[in-house]
Design a protein around this motif. Structure first.
Motif, PDB file in Angstrom:
ATOM      1  N   HIS A  59       0.835  -1.210   0.000  1.00  0.00           N
ATOM      2  CA  HIS A  59       0.000   0.000   0.000  1.00  0.00           C
ATOM      3  C   HIS A  59       0.869   1.259   0.000  1.00  0.00           C
ATOM      4  N   GLU A  63       0.889   3.589  -1.929  1.00  0.00           N
ATOM      5  CA  GLU A  63       0.141   4.794  -2.317  1.00  0.00           C
ATOM      6  C   GLU A  63      -0.388   5.556  -1.108  1.00  0.00           C
ATOM      7  N   GLU A  64      -0.452   4.898   0.057  1.00  0.00           N
ATOM      8  CA  GLU A  64      -0.977   5.545   1.252  1.00  0.00           C
ATOM      9  C   GLU A  64       0.096   6.299   2.038  1.00  0.00           C
ATOM     10  N   GLN A  66       7.303  10.874   1.949  1.00  0.00           N
ATOM     11  CA  GLN A  66       7.767  10.367   0.660  1.00  0.00           C
ATOM     12  C   GLN A  66       9.204  10.752   0.320  1.00  0.00           C
ATOM     13  N   ALA A 101       0.950  -1.396  -4.823  1.00  0.00           N
ATOM     14  CA  ALA A 101      -0.035  -0.313  -4.743  1.00  0.00           C
ATOM     15  C   ALA A 101      -1.424  -0.863  -5.010  1.00  0.00           C
ATOM     16  N   GLU A 116      -3.914   1.069  -5.897  1.00  0.00           N
ATOM     17  CA  GLU A 116      -4.550   1.897  -6.920  1.00  0.00           C
ATOM     18  C   GLU A 116      -3.483   2.457  -7.843  1.00  0.00           C
ATOM     19  N   LEU A 120      -0.856   4.538  -9.298  1.00  0.00           N
ATOM     20  CA  LEU A 120       0.013   5.590  -8.774  1.00  0.00           C
ATOM     21  C   LEU A 120       0.072   6.790  -9.708  1.00  0.00           C
ATOM     22  N   ARG A 135      -2.616   9.097  -8.906  1.00  0.00           N
ATOM     23  CA  ARG A 135      -2.353   9.837  -7.665  1.00  0.00           C
ATOM     24  C   ARG A 135      -1.340  10.954  -7.907  1.00  0.00           C
ATOM     25  N   PHE A 176       0.846  12.034  -4.791  1.00  0.00           N
ATOM     26  CA  PHE A 176       2.048  11.201  -4.806  1.00  0.00           C
ATOM     27  C   PHE A 176       3.116  11.919  -5.618  1.00  0.00           C
ATOM     28  N   TYR A 236       7.462   8.326  -7.933  1.00  0.00           N
ATOM     29  CA  TYR A 236       6.777   7.433  -8.872  1.00  0.00           C
ATOM     30  C   TYR A 236       7.751   6.890  -9.914  1.00  0.00           C
TER      31      TYR A 236
END
Length: 229
Positions: free
Chosen positions: A36, A38-39, A45, A75, A77, A79, A82, A88, A93
């Motif tokens: 996860h 993406e969270e 980050q 992930a 969802e 990325l 996002r 994100f 990425y």
């Protein structure tokens, strides 16, 4: 996040009475899965970006250390979407976008549902010291269900059924849609899980705590707080 991933030195913050290695240090020479991803909050980050780019990190309250670790990021969802929403970092990425695999949801690979369920049951059988199998009715509806929660939902359903059922022949009901589910408080869900574990183990505290993934003391404290007899 930082303490969990990078670890901390003694005295780094209130309550840190001893040094604790993070997941990066414990995975030295191996592979660390970032589930996860993406969270991850935007504020954290840059630290992950530095770890991936320079292979360096700093435990809380400590000096820089080198990381000899292979990273696999998962992930739930898209990325790229996002990144477009500003949720994100684009540089993170692109750092993660080295070799990408898209795993289709279970609703797009229904023929995999039963083999996956059987593999999960084999794993749970070792944990519960049982020999569970699915009923014919369950084997009929499992591939037809959409499984919006994918593998986690499938595993949770099987584990819940093992806790509830005294028979090794499992015959769970199809899950209701999320919108139709009756909302529960965290306390109510915890109470039901504890009662199910105690019923399954016939009141054996140590075994119930093991099934719930907590210590015996933790189970005792939860029972007292929730009023579980």
């Amino acid at each position: 996040f930082e303490s969990e991933l990078f670890g901390h030195r003694a005295g780094a913050f209130t309550g840190a009475d001893r040094a604790r290695p993070g997941r990066v240090a414990r995975a030295e020479g191996g592979t660390l899965v970032l589930d996860h991803v993406e969270e991850l909050p935007l504020a954290s980050q840059p630290k992950l970006l530095r770890l991936l780019a320079e292979r360096r990190y700093a435990p809380l309250g400590g000096a820089d250390a080198l990381a000899d670790v292979r990273f696999v990021a998962i992930a739930g969802e898209d990325l790229a979407a996002r990144v477009e929403r500003g949720a994100f970092r684009d540089d993170l990425y692109w750092r993660l976008e080295v070799l990408t695999f898209r795993l289709p949801p279970l609703r797009e690979r229904r023929s995999d549902v039963l083999p996956l369920a059987e593999a999960l049951l084999a794993d749970l059988a070792l944990r519960f010291a049982r020999r569970p199998e699915l009923s014919e009715r369950a084997r009929a509806w499992f591939p037809e269900h959409d499984w919006p929660g994918n593998l986690r939902q499938l595993r949770n359903l099987l584990e819940r059924e093992l806790l509830r059922s005294r028979s090794d022949r499992l015959d769970p009901e199809p899950p209701r849609p999320a919108a139709a589910a009756i909302p529960k408080s965290l306390e109510q869900a915890e109470r039901e899980a504890i009662l199910a574990a105690l019923a399954f183990t016939r009141g054996r505290q140590g075994r119930a705590a093991e099934l719930l993934g907590i210590s015996r003391k933790g189970l005792w404290e939860k029972r007292r707080r929730l009023g579980v007899p």
